[in-house]
Enzyme design. Structure first.
Site, PDB file in Angstrom:
ATOM      1  N   ARG A  30      -4.294   4.075  -1.316  1.00  0.00           N
ATOM      2  CA  ARG A  30      -3.113   4.886  -1.072  1.00  0.00           C
ATOM      3  C   ARG A  30      -3.051   6.032  -2.057  1.00  0.00           C
ATOM      4  O   ARG A  30      -3.315   5.829  -3.258  1.00  0.00           O
ATOM      5  CB  ARG A  30      -1.835   4.048  -1.200  1.00  0.00           C
ATOM      6  CG  ARG A  30      -1.576   3.120  -0.030  1.00  0.00           C
ATOM      7  CD  ARG A  30      -1.142   3.880   1.216  1.00  0.00           C
ATOM      8  NE  ARG A  30      -0.788   2.978   2.302  1.00  0.00           N
ATOM      9  CZ  ARG A  30      -1.627   2.596   3.269  1.00  0.00           C
ATOM     10  NH1 ARG A  30      -2.890   2.981   3.230  1.00  0.00           N
ATOM     11  NH2 ARG A  30      -1.210   1.802   4.241  1.00  0.00           N
ATOM     12  N   HIS A  66      -7.760  10.128   5.861  1.00  0.00           N
ATOM     13  CA  HIS A  66      -7.288   8.749   6.041  1.00  0.00           C
ATOM     14  C   HIS A  66      -8.015   8.094   7.212  1.00  0.00           C
ATOM     15  O   HIS A  66      -7.410   7.589   8.158  1.00  0.00           O
ATOM     16  CB  HIS A  66      -5.769   8.713   6.274  1.00  0.00           C
ATOM     17  CG  HIS A  66      -5.159   7.377   5.949  1.00  0.00           C
ATOM     18  ND1 HIS A  66      -3.962   7.219   5.300  1.00  0.00           N
ATOM     19  CD2 HIS A  66      -5.603   6.107   6.174  1.00  0.00           C
ATOM     20  CE1 HIS A  66      -3.666   5.949   5.159  1.00  0.00           C
ATOM     21  NE2 HIS A  66      -4.661   5.244   5.686  1.00  0.00           N
ATOM     22  N   GLU A  87       0.389  12.796   2.887  1.00  0.00           N
ATOM     23  CA  GLU A  87      -0.484  13.126   4.035  1.00  0.00           C
ATOM     24  C   GLU A  87       0.314  13.756   5.181  1.00  0.00           C
ATOM     25  O   GLU A  87       1.475  13.346   5.367  1.00  0.00           O
ATOM     26  CB  GLU A  87      -1.180  11.849   4.506  1.00  0.00           C
ATOM     27  CG  GLU A  87      -2.145  11.315   3.446  1.00  0.00           C
ATOM     28  CD  GLU A  87      -2.640   9.901   3.760  1.00  0.00           C
ATOM     29  OE1 GLU A  87      -3.233   9.277   2.854  1.00  0.00           O
ATOM     30  OE2 GLU A  87      -2.426   9.434   4.891  1.00  0.00           O
TER      31      GLU A  87
HETATM   32  C1  8YV Z   1      -4.688   2.806   9.108  1.00  0.00           C
HETATM   33  C2  8YV Z   1      -4.079   1.919   6.845  1.00  0.00           C
HETATM   34  O1  8YV Z   1      -4.919   4.152   9.029  1.00  0.00           O
HETATM   35  O2  8YV Z   1      -4.493  -0.353   7.046  1.00  0.00           O
HETATM   36  C3  8YV Z   1      -3.792   0.507   6.558  1.00  0.00           C
HETATM   37  O3  8YV Z   1      -2.845   0.251   5.804  1.00  0.00           O
HETATM   38  O4  8YV Z   1      -3.497   2.776   6.291  1.00  0.00           O
HETATM   39  C4  8YV Z   1      -5.108   2.266   7.808  1.00  0.00           C
HETATM   40  O5  8YV Z   1      -5.928   1.241   8.116  1.00  0.00           O
HETATM   41  C5  8YV Z   1      -3.377   2.715   9.609  1.00  0.00           C
HETATM   42  O6  8YV Z   1      -2.874   1.492   9.442  1.00  0.00           O
HETATM   43  C6  8YV Z   1      -3.398   3.109  11.083  1.00  0.00           C
HETATM   44  O7  8YV Z   1      -2.486   2.500  11.777  1.00  0.00           O
END
Ligand code: 8YV
Length: 317
Positions: A235, A282, A264
């Site tokens: 993050r 991301h 983002e």
């Molecule tokens: C995905 C993420 O981009 O798992 C996570 O927490 O940030 C990423 O895997 C996101 O969840 C897409 O829905």
């Protein structure tokens, strides 16, 4: 009557969307011009929510869904979900744990290799036609060897361990830091992030952000030093971004590979000018394989939650 499900983020796998439409009355909030008005009109019938890891769901939105029975996160990050409220309401919040581990670890390795070997900057050098104009070998600075680098991992959860296994295969000694030592792993635990940065050639961020906001600051970056590399596939909020931009610009660290950012999709423009940083949008879990497996877990969690069962991957119940 098909249960009503509210979706906050798109799922990029058509077969999963087809099954959602077959099983549920889907309310895709990201398609609505006025989401607030839409929630006022439809919120009362919503029994399930699908959201993304980086979107999460707020207490305010959960409070406006009186019939809500389950929140299924299409991801593993829950730093944007009000877990305390969900727990108090005995609301299951699930994640797609294990479905994206290999893909996120692969991108962490790709970012480190691309950054220390100048893969993207040399790609630009060639594409721009500069190589033709500057064919002399000295036109491109020597890169850095990755194999054997001392790697420090911040957060030794599923992704952290998958990264550790990968870099170990390259002969890299691994140390890690986390909330505490993890007895079942062979890698060396370092309680202090600052010391880990000091003892590493590359620091790879794989930690949950819930309890670690801004842990990578100027002091940690200076401990990593002018020969050190930073990779972030967790993050953006783990890092003091202004400190990172300054450290990269002033070469107080050697380089960084970044898939996530504090706000983002707004990436600090100063980074665009720098050739010692590799940028992604991301995308760590954005493979057909991972997103399909994640979608399957979302479908399973919804089915369990809406059947009144405790979902297998619930974090809050
Ligand atoms: C995905 C993420 O981009 O798992 C996570 O927490 O940030 C990423 O895997 C996101 O969840 C897409 O829905």
């Amino acid at each position: 009557m098909k249960p009503h499900v509210l979706q906050l983020n798109p799922i990029l796998v058509p077969s999963i969307n087809e099954r959602l439409d077959a099983l549920y009355t889907m309310h895709r909030l990201y398609e609505q011009r006025d989401p607030d008005a839409y929630i006022l009109e439809h919120g009362g019938v919503v029994r399930g929510v699908i959201t993304g890891g980086h979107t999460g769901i707020s207490r305010v939105l959960m409070e406006s869904l009186p019939a809500l029975e389950i929140v299924a996160v299409n991801g593993v990050g829950t730093d944007a979900v009000d877990l305390a409220y969900a727990r108090a309401r005995r609301l299951p919040v699930t994640g797609t744990f294990g479905a994206l581990t290999e893909d996120v670890a692969d991108l962490a390795l790709a970012l480190l290799l691309a950054t220390c070997r100048n893969v993207c900057s040399v790609d630009r050098f060639v594409r721009s036609g500069t190589w033709v104009r500057q064919p002399q070998p000295g036109a491109i600075p020597l890169a850095r060897r990755f194999s054997g680098m001392r790697v420090g991992i911040v957060g030794l959860g599923r992704v952290g361990r998958a990264v550790a296994a990968r870099v170990s295969a390259f002969g890299c000694p691994v140390r890690y830091t986390d909330l505490g030592p993890i007895p079942e792993v062979a890698w060396t635990y370092e309680p202090q992030l600052l010391q880990l940065a000091c003892d590493s050639d590359a620091l790879i961020l794989c930690a949950a952000a819930d309890k670690a906001e801004g842990i990578v600051d100027a002091a940690v970056l200076d401990a990593l030093g002018p020969q050190g590399f930073l990779v972030n596939v967790a993050r953006g909020r783990l890092v003091r971004e202004a400190d990172l931009v300054r450290a990269l610009r002033e070469r107080r660290i050697a380089g960084a590979g970044l898939d996530v950012f504090a706000d983002e999709p707004n990436v600090p423009a100063e980074l665009f000018e720098l050739d010692n940083v590799t940028l992604q949008a991301h995308r760590a879990s954005a493979t057909v394989e991972a997103r399909t497996a994640m979608g399957e877990m979302v479908l399973a969690s919804l089915a369990q939650g809406l059947a009144g069962e405790r979902p297998a991957h619930s974090l809050t119940t």
